[in-house]
Design a protein around this motif. Structure first.
Motif, mmCIF file in Angstrom:
data_model
loop_
_atom_site.group_PDB
_atom_site.id
_atom_site.type_symbol
_atom_site.label_atom_id
_atom_site.label_comp_id
_atom_site.label_asym_id
_atom_site.label_seq_id
_atom_site.Cartn_x
_atom_site.Cartn_y
_atom_site.Cartn_z
ATOM 1 N N ALA A 181 0.822 -1.220 0.000
ATOM 2 C CA ALA A 181 0.000 0.000 0.000
ATOM 3 C C ALA A 181 0.850 1.262 0.000
ATOM 4 C CB ALA A 181 -0.924 0.002 1.212
ATOM 5 N N GLY A 182 2.065 1.162 0.532
ATOM 6 C CA GLY A 182 2.921 2.340 0.575
ATOM 7 C C GLY A 182 3.739 2.528 -0.683
ATOM 8 N N PHE A 183 4.653 1.570 -0.959
ATOM 9 C CA PHE A 183 5.609 1.772 -2.054
ATOM 10 C C PHE A 183 4.976 1.540 -3.424
ATOM 11 C CE2 PHE A 183 8.837 0.057 -4.950
ATOM 12 C CZ PHE A 183 9.679 1.154 -5.011
ATOM 13 N N ILE A 184 4.328 0.386 -3.633
ATOM 14 C CA ILE A 184 3.806 0.055 -4.964
ATOM 15 C C ILE A 184 2.671 1.003 -5.353
ATOM 16 C CG2 ILE A 184 2.731 -1.752 -6.352
ATOM 17 C CD1 ILE A 184 4.142 -3.823 -4.664
ATOM 18 N N THR A 185 1.710 1.204 -4.438
ATOM 19 C CA THR A 185 0.614 2.119 -4.735
ATOM 20 C C THR A 185 1.112 3.549 -4.896
ATOM 21 O OG1 THR A 185 -0.940 0.719 -3.528
ATOM 22 C CG2 THR A 185 -1.604 2.987 -3.920
ATOM 23 N N GLY A 186 2.045 3.956 -4.039
ATOM 24 C CA GLY A 186 2.589 5.309 -4.160
ATOM 25 C C GLY A 186 3.338 5.522 -5.462
ATOM 26 N N LEU A 187 4.087 4.506 -5.904
ATOM 27 C CA LEU A 187 4.803 4.623 -7.170
ATOM 28 C C LEU A 187 3.828 4.746 -8.336
ATOM 29 C CD1 LEU A 187 7.551 4.514 -8.640
ATOM 30 C CD2 LEU A 187 7.293 2.025 -8.741
ATOM 31 N N GLY A 188 2.755 3.947 -8.304
ATOM 32 C CA GLY A 188 1.765 4.050 -9.366
ATOM 33 C C GLY A 188 1.065 5.398 -9.400
ATOM 34 N N MET A 189 0.735 5.941 -8.238
ATOM 35 C CA MET A 189 0.090 7.250 -8.196
ATOM 36 C C MET A 189 1.024 8.346 -8.689
ATOM 37 S SD MET A 189 -1.922 6.836 -4.549
ATOM 38 C CE MET A 189 -2.695 8.444 -4.607
ATOM 39 N N CYS A 190 2.329 8.201 -8.423
ATOM 40 C CA CYS A 190 3.299 9.174 -8.949
ATOM 41 C C CYS A 190 3.329 9.150 -10.466
ATOM 42 C CB CYS A 190 4.689 8.882 -8.389
ATOM 43 S SG CYS A 190 4.886 9.297 -6.648
ATOM 44 N N PHE A 191 3.315 7.957 -11.062
ATOM 45 C CA PHE A 191 3.295 7.860 -12.521
ATOM 46 C C PHE A 191 2.071 8.559 -13.104
ATOM 47 C CE2 PHE A 191 6.028 3.778 -12.678
ATOM 48 C CZ PHE A 191 7.175 4.546 -12.814
ATOM 49 N N SER A 192 0.920 8.279 -12.547
ATOM 50 C CA SER A 192 -0.312 8.874 -13.079
ATOM 51 C C SER A 192 -0.340 10.389 -12.864
ATOM 52 C CB SER A 192 -1.533 8.228 -12.411
ATOM 53 O OG SER A 192 -1.605 6.849 -12.705
ATOM 54 N N PHE A 193 0.091 10.828 -11.700
ATOM 55 C CA PHE A 193 0.024 12.256 -11.378
ATOM 56 C C PHE A 193 0.995 13.065 -12.234
ATOM 57 C CE2 PHE A 193 1.577 15.839 -8.830
ATOM 58 C CZ PHE A 193 0.398 16.540 -8.661
ATOM 59 N N GLN A 194 2.257 12.615 -12.310
ATOM 60 C CA GLN A 194 3.264 13.365 -13.052
ATOM 61 C C GLN A 194 2.887 13.488 -14.526
ATOM 62 O OE1 GLN A 194 5.297 14.818 -10.476
ATOM 63 N NE2 GLN A 194 7.010 14.257 -11.756
ATOM 64 N N SER A 195 2.457 12.372 -15.110
ATOM 65 C CA SER A 195 2.151 12.403 -16.543
ATOM 66 C C SER A 195 0.932 13.269 -16.839
ATOM 67 C CB SER A 195 1.925 10.979 -17.051
ATOM 68 O OG SER A 195 0.878 10.347 -16.325
ATOM 69 N N SER A 196 -0.085 13.219 -15.985
ATOM 70 C CA SER A 196 -1.297 14.001 -16.250
ATOM 71 C C SER A 196 -1.038 15.498 -16.104
ATOM 72 C CB SER A 196 -2.419 13.561 -15.302
ATOM 73 O OG SER A 196 -2.033 13.764 -13.946
ATOM 74 N N ILE A 197 -0.269 15.908 -15.107
ATOM 75 C CA ILE A 197 0.042 17.327 -14.941
ATOM 76 C C ILE A 197 0.900 17.825 -16.096
ATOM 77 C CG2 ILE A 197 1.328 18.979 -13.514
ATOM 78 C CD1 ILE A 197 -1.349 18.313 -12.362
#
Length: 384
Positions: A27-43
């Motif tokens: 929940a911390g590392f894998i989910t956080g890494l995925g949310m970073c990918f989605s957030f960075q690319s969308s912005i």
């Protein structure tokens, strides 16, 4: 799309965890890494989509954050009561899969490609080890925007100011509900306070984007951001004064006004400071440093609570201190940089005028005196 898959995978696997260390990994590392990918690319892709109404586009895109803030506490409470935390994590994993659908419908950004050359491969380097290390260093410096941090004073001021501001900005979201419950507010009514903030931001963020997108404020968005941070810090002092539910509702409404300004302008100011061809790199370093502050802020507030016998007022005082000081630092630094740039621009303009006048004087002298002629030396440089 990859970020949505990783975030969903982390939440689904975390529902089967047995230890806290396994939860950190899933929940911390894998989910956080995925949310970073989605957030960075969308912005990043949003900055390339719009140029004229970019401030309004950023504000409308951040309305999704407000919807999440509105629905997430209520949905989490309902799912925890009916399904438990394991079932709740499974449902959240399904919600994160929708990022794959959103990524699939994003329009690709047109990129300019250099023409292919028919030349042969470059000769091998005589010092491959040093060349490889230098290439890695240049790649890290470029993709993490350390060169921008070193040479762009505005980016340096803004990054440091936001880092300092983030030490206090997320604290009301974390401690508002426990603060209300500690003073006797019902659990469901306390959770409703966060939903009030999110619901208000749904309407306030587009309005903030409309105001920031006007031509009159095009060169002053960084000052608007500093003003929003200042108001946000001053608002937290009201919350520390009273814990009555009606006062807290009023606090949430006033807090939403300044929060909407911060949310609408946070990345827009970064787009104004940094050229768009380097925005993705600048955003990467910006979010890394911002995440460090987010990582430090809640434990620091928890330590303050432990040392003050759970006096939540000190947490809001701490939040106000970081926000107000960061706002004053950014506003004063931007003002000093703007005053410093004005003499440089005037000197360049005067130099150009002097050069043009000297050329006109030489031409006049040549026309008046037939004996004096102005000869121009032409140098041809050939590169093989």
């Amino acid at each position: 799309m990859l970020g949505g898959a990783l975030a969903s995978l982390g939440m689904v696997t975390s529902s089967f965890c047995r230890t806290l260390s396994q939860l950190y990994l899933t929940a911390g590392f894998i989910t956080g890494l995925g949310m970073c990918f989605s957030f960075q690319s969308s912005i990043t892709v949003l900055g390339f989509y719009f140029s004229r109404h970019r401030a309004l586009a950023n504000a409308l895109a951040s309305v999704g954050v407000s919807l999440g803030i509105t629905l997430w506490p209520l949905l989490s409470r309902y799912l925890l009561e009916d399904l438990g935390w394991r079932g709740t994590f499974l449902v959240f994993g399904g919600v994160f899969l929708h990022c794959c659908v959103c990524g699939a419908v994003l329009r690709p950004v047109a990129t300019s490609t250099a023409p292919e050359t028919t030349e042969g491969p470059p000769p091998p380097s005589k010092t491959p080890a040093t060349g490889c290390l230098a290439a890695c260093g240049r790649a890290i410096q470029r993709h993490l925007a350390f060169d921008i941090l070193r040479h762009n004073a505005g980016y340096r001021v803004y990054t440091l100011g936001v880092m300092w501001m983030i030490l206090g900005f997320p604290l009301p979201h974390v401690f508002l509900v426990p603060y209300a419950m500690w003073h006797g507010v019902d659990e469901h009514r306390a959770a409703l306070l966060i939903s009030i903030i999110g619901f208000s931001n749904i309407f306030l963020r587009p309005m903030a984007g409309l105001v920031a997108g006007r031509r009159d404020f095009a060169g002053h968005r960084k000052y608007l951001f500093s003003l929003a941070a200042l108001l946000n810090g001053l608002t937290n002092l009201v919350c520390a004064a009273s814990a009555d539910f009606r006062v807290l509702v009023g606090y949430c409404l006033v807090y939403s006004v300044s929060m909407s300004g911060i949310g609408a302008l946070l990345f827009q100011v970064l787009m104004d400071i940094v050229p768009m061809d380097r925005f993705s790199s600048a955003l990467g370093l910006f979010t890394i440093l911002e995440s460090i502050s987010i990582l430090i802020s809640p434990p620091l507030a928890g330590l303050l609570l432990d040392t003050t016998d759970n006096n939540f007022s000190y947490v809001f005082y701490m939040s106000s201190f970081f926000l107000i000081s960061a706002a004053l630092f950014m506003g004063g630094s931007f003002c000093a940089l703007q005053k410093k740039e004005r003499p440089d621009k005037q000197a360049k303009a005067e130099g150009a005028i002097t050069e043009a006048a000297s050329e006109q004087g030489l031409m006049a002298e040549d026309s008046c005196d037939s004996k004096k002629q102005l000869y121009t030396e032409v140098m041809y440089v050939t590169s093989v």
